[in-house]
Design a protein around this motif. Sequence first.
Motif: not given
Length: 407
Positions: A308-313, A318-323, A392-396
């Motif tokens: 679940e955590l992986l799918s959220y991450a 993927q929503a970050v442009p250029g990633v 995950v939010d901190a990572l993103v």
Amino acid sequence: LTPAAVAQLRADFPILGESVHGKPLVYLDNAASTQKPQAVIDAISRLYTSYYANIHRGVHQLSQLSTAAHDEARRKVQRFINARSDKEIIFVRGCTEAINLVAQTFGRQNIGPGDEILITAMEHHSNIVPWQMLCQEKGAVLKVAPISDQGELLVDAYEKLLGERTKLVALVHLSNALGTINPVRQLVELAHARSIPVLLDGAQAVSHIPVDVQALDCDFYTFSGHKLYGPTGIGVLYGKEERLEAMPPWQGGGDMIRSVSFEKTTFSGIPFKFEAGTPDICGAIALGVAIDYVQQVGLAAIADYEAELLSYATEQIQAVPGVRLIGTAREKASVLSFVIDGVHPHDIGTILDQQGVAIRAGHHCAQPVMQRLKLPATARASFAFYNTRAEVDALVAAVYTVQEMFG
Ligand code: PMP
């Protein structure tokens, strides 16, 4: 695992309360090594504080206590991976040493000029180099089963590479570079249909998915304690009893012998035949405690939570442009490898570190995977059950910072 349960489990890991560069630590380098719960730290301290002695040779009380604890640790490993007997559990230094042991004993005994060893294009260096060295010594040939752009093994191509001369298949259960979970049960079956034994590199798998070596029917299974919430310096080689019995010993020395004279030495039975010298007594006992801990949490619950955590991450990053995500297998666990166009992964790692976010950047000891995907390196976040959505939010958020700095 509910968020409340995870919060409680996090409290078992003192290091997770540390700060880095003045920011709360967000530890996302679990594929390299996991952190240790207090129970493991305490077990190490308890051994050295109250009952440590060398094992197997003592008539005195401490030696008997240490020996009993070491024996019990072996049985814990046996139950953990559902081996038939504790004789099938060999304690080694780590996954790397386990693979080298098989190469140097089974390999030297059974692989000759012109024979083939089959691996895959997604192996860690530790499941490549020992076989290359053996091939060089014996004039044997290393064959490599290909993977897709998504990082999945091409099973048809794998099957075609199983030939008359194939003497061993060695492949990874869960890829550290891509997170791919291989269909190992099927791959073992295909090899066994041609009487070819199979070694599975379980370095990543054991902490993320339940492993049953009897159900998998693999001939060998290898892993390290330090990726399973235990200490460094201890690892496990599982081998089917009949395989281990047939193999010659590797290192010679104390503990692995029945009798020694200058004319002739006879060897102990398994597992001791493969455990020359004083072993990492503390490491084995602490690994047993780590296994108790993981089993209390429950691997099925861990697998569900981490999926679940992986799918959220995956969604968030993927929503970050250029990633761009690297490794998009249908069956995957715990690993989020990515690149950002125009930014070197090492720069990503360094900027994330400034935000307290620990990830890995590089080839992840899997250079051929990088070559296959035509990348110099990736940034890799890898999760454990103690990681949270907030992390995950901190990572993103940190990845957005990178993107803004370079974009
Ligand atoms: N195989 C895989 C898939 C791994 O991820 C690792 C560790 N990164 C190893 C083998 C080697 O493990 P160790 O360095 O603990 O021997």
